[in-house]
Enzyme design. Structure first.
Site, PDB file in Angstrom:
ATOM      1  N   GLU A  31       1.511  -6.821  -5.185  1.00  0.00           N
ATOM      2  CA  GLU A  31       1.049  -5.993  -6.278  1.00  0.00           C
ATOM      3  C   GLU A  31       2.180  -5.231  -6.963  1.00  0.00           C
ATOM      4  O   GLU A  31       2.411  -5.368  -8.158  1.00  0.00           O
ATOM      5  CB  GLU A  31       0.045  -4.999  -5.692  1.00  0.00           C
ATOM      6  CG  GLU A  31      -0.643  -4.189  -6.690  1.00  0.00           C
ATOM      7  CD  GLU A  31      -1.936  -3.607  -6.126  1.00  0.00           C
ATOM      8  OE1 GLU A  31      -2.284  -2.508  -6.532  1.00  0.00           O
ATOM      9  OE2 GLU A  31      -2.585  -4.256  -5.293  1.00  0.00           O
TER      10      GLU A  31
ATOM     11  N   ASP B 214       0.835  -1.201   0.000  1.00  0.00           N
ATOM     12  CA  ASP B 214       0.000   0.000   0.000  1.00  0.00           C
ATOM     13  C   ASP B 214       0.871   1.253   0.000  1.00  0.00           C
ATOM     14  O   ASP B 214       0.669   2.183  -0.787  1.00  0.00           O
ATOM     15  CB  ASP B 214      -0.935   0.006   1.215  1.00  0.00           C
ATOM     16  CG  ASP B 214      -1.957  -1.130   1.148  1.00  0.00           C
ATOM     17  OD1 ASP B 214      -2.178  -1.651   0.041  1.00  0.00           O
ATOM     18  OD2 ASP B 214      -2.509  -1.490   2.196  1.00  0.00           O
TER      19      ASP B 214
HETATM   20  O1  TRH Z   1       4.672  -6.053   0.551  1.00  0.00           O
HETATM   21  P1  TRH Z   1       3.646  -6.654  -0.315  1.00  0.00           P
HETATM   22  O2  TRH Z   1       3.279  -8.025   0.007  1.00  0.00           O
HETATM   23  O3  TRH Z   1       2.371  -5.738  -0.309  1.00  0.00           O
HETATM   24  C1  TRH Z   1       1.059  -6.238  -0.226  1.00  0.00           C
HETATM   25  C2  TRH Z   1       0.368  -6.219  -1.568  1.00  0.00           C
HETATM   26  O4  TRH Z   1       0.458  -4.997  -2.242  1.00  0.00           O
HETATM   27  C3  TRH Z   1      -1.082  -6.570  -1.405  1.00  0.00           C
HETATM   28  O5  TRH Z   1      -1.742  -6.446  -2.656  1.00  0.00           O
HETATM   29  C4  TRH Z   1      -1.706  -5.662  -0.384  1.00  0.00           C
HETATM   30  O6  TRH Z   1      -3.014  -6.032  -0.210  1.00  0.00           O
HETATM   31  C5  TRH Z   1      -0.946  -5.795   0.916  1.00  0.00           C
HETATM   32  O7  TRH Z   1       0.387  -5.423   0.708  1.00  0.00           O
HETATM   33  C6  TRH Z   1      -1.522  -4.936   2.021  1.00  0.00           C
HETATM   34  O8  TRH Z   1       4.150  -6.672  -1.849  1.00  0.00           O
HETATM   35  P2  TRH Z   1       4.288  -5.511  -2.946  1.00  0.00           P
HETATM   36  O9  TRH Z   1       2.955  -5.036  -3.369  1.00  0.00           O
HETATM   37  O10 TRH Z   1       5.179  -6.026  -3.986  1.00  0.00           O
HETATM   38  O11 TRH Z   1       5.003  -4.312  -2.191  1.00  0.00           O
HETATM   39  C7  TRH Z   1       6.316  -4.344  -1.759  1.00  0.00           C
HETATM   40  C8  TRH Z   1       6.906  -2.948  -1.819  1.00  0.00           C
HETATM   41  O12 TRH Z   1       8.069  -2.880  -1.022  1.00  0.00           O
HETATM   42  C9  TRH Z   1       7.300  -2.534  -3.216  1.00  0.00           C
HETATM   43  O13 TRH Z   1       6.992  -1.174  -3.433  1.00  0.00           O
HETATM   44  C10 TRH Z   1       8.808  -2.727  -3.226  1.00  0.00           C
HETATM   45  C11 TRH Z   1       9.145  -2.377  -1.803  1.00  0.00           C
HETATM   46  N1  TRH Z   1      10.404  -2.924  -1.301  1.00  0.00           N
HETATM   47  C12 TRH Z   1      11.519  -2.117  -1.338  1.00  0.00           C
HETATM   48  O14 TRH Z   1      11.446  -0.970  -1.809  1.00  0.00           O
HETATM   49  N2  TRH Z   1      12.692  -2.596  -0.817  1.00  0.00           N
HETATM   50  C13 TRH Z   1      12.815  -3.836  -0.278  1.00  0.00           C
HETATM   51  O15 TRH Z   1      13.924  -4.200   0.171  1.00  0.00           O
HETATM   52  C14 TRH Z   1      11.658  -4.665  -0.260  1.00  0.00           C
HETATM   53  C15 TRH Z   1      11.763  -6.048   0.314  1.00  0.00           C
HETATM   54  C16 TRH Z   1      10.470  -4.186  -0.773  1.00  0.00           C
END
Ligand code: TRH
Length: 368
Positions: A270, A21
């Site tokens: 996402e 999010d």
């Molecule tokens: O963290 P997520 O599992 O987020 C989830 C999903 O969006 C889901 O749809 C939602 O309902 C829930 O949250 C509440 O996976 P996602 O969406 O890939 O988001 C991860 C974010 O973290 C992405 O913007 C990349 C960022 N990230 C970094 O910037 N650096 C890092 O080292 C890591 C591990 C992630």
């Protein structure tokens, strides 16, 4: 605010769990700011920004929800990210501003846009852009619309920075890995960003048997891998030529580069799904855990849009626990050419379309 005229955007985001999010809200905020808009990001828990966006971004200011309750002055557009509960003072201030404008004979008002979750399912195109019902009371005067990100022209599209593909093309993974002190000898690279998939132990065993470099993202993925290793009574690396490197939390732009290193990327949720598409290597997606039927429909829709071959579909179903199977048997030492071709074609289709921010700017201008 007309067309590309600059404006003040208020994005509201509540962190439910994980990072998606906030990750999507931050990406949206920075991309609007880079196009000259002023963005106020209102978030109930900004703690993950310390690693996701340590340098901040010119044109984006971050505020707590409590602050909005105290002194909110409406801007030009409101984004309610993922059905969060916007502070009552904000609802009141925007409703009031719209009522005043109407009383003075003005047209339109401040567009309030419900930014929804990403899905490739067909109902998304039918729901994208619809007006969202507003009930009287405190909301009287507010004008709301649904905005659904998506993979086709008739949806809200996907977030993509204008310079992303040029940066991707100029990326050299050997240099990037060396600069971060990660030893790499040219072997295939797999990246892992997941929840707690049922076949994780099998994946780790299969990767350990071949000379593969596994890069594990920080947080739940690292905890899950460590739990499997602890259960197996080994540190993973002892089991074979495959090596595992646990990454720290890295800024969003660095996270992209982690995926750019991968010959195969396991992603989740996402935002990382979209980033894996832009990375262009075969990927395996774990949707946010939901009941099987919902998760299965979401997954099938994405695989249909991808035009995934049956072997890639089967791997997805097994990885997500939707069907029994032997994960190791589905995984060849290197991703088959058919997987690479399907992701390359899907990426080309997505790149031929406008990005989400371009569509959102047009949508907001039309609905003012
Ligand atoms: O963290 P997520 O599992 O987020 C989830 C999903 O969006 C889901 O749809 C939602 O309902 C829930 O949250 C509440 O996976 P996602 O969406 O890939 O988001 C991860 C974010 O973290 C992405 O913007 C990349 C960022 N990230 C970094 O910037 N650096 C890092 O080292 C890591 C591990 C992630």
């Amino acid at each position: 605010m007309q067309g590309e005229e600059r404006g003040i955007w208020d994005i509201f985001c509540q962190v439910i769990d994980n990072y998606g999010d906030l990750g999507v809200s931050w990406r949206l905020a920075t991309q609007l700011a880079r196009r000259g808009h002023s963005v106020r990001l209102w978030v109930d828990d900004a703690s993950a920004l310390s690693w996701m966006a340590p340098g901040g971004c010119d044109g984006v200011s971050t505020h707590g929800f409590a602050q909005a309750d105290e002194d909110f002055v409406p801007g030009d557009v409101v984004i309610e990210a993922f059905g969060c509960t916007v502070p009552p003072a904000v609802v009141g201030a925007i409703a009031q501003a719209n009522r005043v404008r109407a009383a003075e004979g003005g047209q339109g008002g401040i567009p309030w846009i419900n930014l929804e979750y990403l899905s490739a399912e067909s109902w998304v195109a039918r729901s994208h852009g619809l007006a969202s019902p507003v009930h009287g009371g405190a909301e009287a005067g507010i004008r709301k619309w649904f905005f659904f990100p998506g993979f086709t022209e008739d949806t809200g599209g996907l977030l993509r920075e204008p310079d992303l593909m040029a940066e991707r093309a100029g990326f050299d993974r050997a240099t990037w890995l060396a600069q971060r002190g990660i030893a790499w000898h040219g072997e295939p690279i797999v990246t892992l960003f997941c929840y707690e998939p049922p076949h994780l132990a099998e994946l780790l065993r299969a990767l350990a048997r071949t000379p593969v470099l596994l890069l594990v993202a920080a947080g739940r993925a690292t905890a899950a891998v460590r739990a499997v290793q602890a259960g197996a009574g080994c540190a993973g690396e002892a089991a074979g030529p495959g090596r595992t490197v646990f990454l720290p939390f890295v800024p969003q732009a660095e996270f992209d580069r982690v995926l750019w290193c991968g010959d195969c990327n396991f992603v989740r949720g996402e935002d990382s799904l979209v980033r894996a598409l832009w990375a262009g290597a075969p990927f395996v997606w774990q949707p946010y855990p939901q009941e099987d039927a919902v998760l299965g429909a979401k997954l099938a829709a994405l695989l249909d849009w991808l035009g995934a071959p049956e072997s890639l579909r089967r791997l997805h179903r097994v990885w997500n626990g939707l069907e029994p199977g032997n994960l190791a048997a589905e995984l060849a030492p290197a991703p088959p050419q058919a997987w690479r071709d399907c992701v390359a074609r899907a990426r080309a289709r997505a790149l031929a379309q406008d990005d989400l921010v371009s569509r959102l700017l047009r949508f907001a201008a039309k609905n003012r």
